[in-house]
Design an enzyme around this catalytic site. Structure first.
Site, PDB file in Angstrom:
ATOM      1  N   ASP A  18      39.932  38.871  36.751  1.00 37.53           N
ATOM      2  CA  ASP A  18      40.530  36.745  36.473  1.00 37.53           C
ATOM      3  C   ASP A  18      41.307  37.366  37.952  1.00 37.53           C
ATOM      4  OD1 ASP A  18      41.584  35.359  37.021  1.00 37.53           O
ATOM      5  OD2 ASP A  18      41.910  34.650  34.841  1.00 37.53           O
ATOM      6  N   ASP A 114      35.781  33.024  40.126  1.00 35.66           N
ATOM      7  CA  ASP A 114      37.244  33.922  40.043  1.00 35.66           C
ATOM      8  C   ASP A 114      37.333  34.017  38.763  1.00 35.66           C
ATOM      9  OD1 ASP A 114      37.686  31.898  38.506  1.00 35.66           O
ATOM     10  OD2 ASP A 114      39.518  31.555  39.687  1.00 35.66           O
ATOM     11  N   GLU A 115      35.790  34.593  37.840  1.00 40.16           N
ATOM     12  CA  GLU A 115      35.801  35.419  37.050  1.00 40.16           C
ATOM     13  C   GLU A 115      34.873  35.629  36.508  1.00 40.16           C
ATOM     14  OE1 GLU A 115      38.937  33.430  33.479  1.00 40.16           O
ATOM     15  OE2 GLU A 115      37.472  32.638  33.372  1.00 40.16           O
TER      16      GLU A 115
END
Length: 419
Positions: A18, A114-115
């Site tokens: 993350d 973003d993960e």
């Protein structure tokens, strides 16, 4: 061994990477002399009706959260500085992080911009017995060195455990749940912290006196099914114990497509809302066809002037790809939402999910039968319009109904929550 504990032999090794406060990080990296000097940084819309996309950890201490109106965020933290979303740089940095992760893990799946989920199952011998926490920490350091992006990693035997574990890893840390400790780990969290539980379900759970994963774990599976339905009851029983059958899929298949628009001024006119809904439906339909997809489920989302967010969904027996069919379904749901509460609207959105690949061309039905929302002729026309858009731009051919609609803030097509 407790019945809720899972054996460690042959356990999966799953990590979730993350990117910490990603939009803020990118804004600071792209402008070190400006945004990079401000610890109290907000990324998002700067107008009176703007919304916060991301807030630095220092600002969050004032109670500021993503999705909050910019005006409200600045009241909570007047010293904060607001900068626009660096969209192009966000995409580039996301690709850079993914490229590094592909060198460090055999299976990488982007869950959003973003993960990233990693599946390191079976790599123990290759990594010379390195435990998952040590592997996660090594990945954290390599990503930072190679991309300048700080990341946090959660890990465990299941995707849902890795996801929840990142809460304890932030910022720029690692938290790995050992095999067999899944149920005990999950028991410490409140239900609103569990992925997949939204406000409506939370209200149902609260009505039964359930507020934590530990509360639910004490309820027999049969009662959960009786209260919330067999599918949802079984899902909840498993999730509060950290059980998740979903795999990390390197094919990175799209699960949903959506487009939404925030208005400069609240809209209370139903005809104007329908025009906006048609524009959004056209955008979603175009994205579906570009990816050779059809959607069985269409969702409409509205955010009222008081920031109350409501949505409705409808699932069809066959997948849809044409603008007209998507709009027809969406308009029906919009009418229902407006009938239940008719108040000025500040945001409108259309989503498509339950996606399937386009089937080969179907034979036209010359003998009647069940009426369909779209025919093969509709699809042929839609794809012909797409070719015109590709060659001459989207303004070359638009539905007459939207030509007189006023220009508002640009729509947000959101792949980040769609995998």
């Amino acid at each position: 061994m407790s019945k809720d504990r899972m054996p460690s032999q042959g356990a999966k090794r799953i990590l979730l990477v993350d990117c910490d406060s990603f939009f803020v990080q990118v804004a600071q990296l792209e402008d070190p002399g400006g945004a990079g000097k401000h610890p109290l940084l907000l990324v998002g819309g700067r107008s009176g009706r703007g919304v916060i996309t991301s807030a630095s950890y220092a600002v969050r201490e004032y109670g500021v959260r993503s999705g909050m109106p910019t005006a409200q965020a600045l009241k909570l933290c007047p010293e904060a500085v607001v900068v626009p979303v660096p969209r192009g740089a966000v995409v580039e940095r996301s690709r850079a992080v993914k490229a590094v992760l592909k060198e460090l893990s055999p299976v990488v799946q982007a869950a959003s911009v973003d993960e990233f989920y990693l599946d390191l199952t079976g790599t123990e011998r290759m990594l010379r017995g390195e435990d998952l926490a040590a592997t996660a920490d090594r990945i954290r350091r390599v990503v930072r060195e190679r991309t300048e992006v700080a990341v946090s990693l959660g890990g465990g035997t299941q995707r849902v455990v890795a996801k929840v574990a990142t809460r304890l890893a932030k910022p720029n840390g690692v938290h790995v749940v050992p095999p067999g400790d899944e149920a005990a780990f999950m028991a410490r969290f409140r239900l609103e912290e569990l992925p997949g539980i939204g406000p409506a379900f939370l209200k149902q759970l609260a009505g039964k006196g359930l507020s934590t994963c530990a509360d639910v774990a004490r309820v027999e599976r049969a009662w959960l099914s009786r209260w919330f339905g067999p599918a949802r009851g079984a899902w909840l029983w498993e999730r509060v114990r950290g059980i998740d059958a979903s795999e990390v899929d390197a094919r990175d298949r799209r699960k949903s497509i959506s487009s939404e628009r925030t208005f400069f001024a609240d809209v209370d006119d139903d005809d104007e809302l329908e025009r906006r809904l048609l524009e959004l439906s056209c955008r979603v339909g175009g994205q579906l066809r570009a990816k050779d997809l059809r959607a069985r489920t269409v969702t409409v989302k509205i955010r009222d002037h008081d920031f109350t967010t409501r949505q409705a969904g409808s699932t069809q027996t066959a997948g849809l790809e044409t603008d007209r069919a998507i709009f027809t379904v969406a308009a029906s749901m919009l009418h229902g939402l407006r009938h239940r509460r008719k108040t000025p609207v500040r945001l409108l959105g259309v989503g498509a999910s339950n996606l399937v690949r386009q089937a080969p061309a179907e034979q036209l039905d010359f003998f009647g039968g069940e009426a369909a929302l779209e025919s093969e002729r509709d699809r042929t026309i839609a794809r012909a319009v797409d070719r015109i858009h590709d060659r001459y731009g989207r303004d070359a051919l638009r539905p007459a109904r939207v030509l007189d609609s006023r220009e508002e803030t640009p729509p947000s097509d959101r792949p980040r929550t769609s995998r």
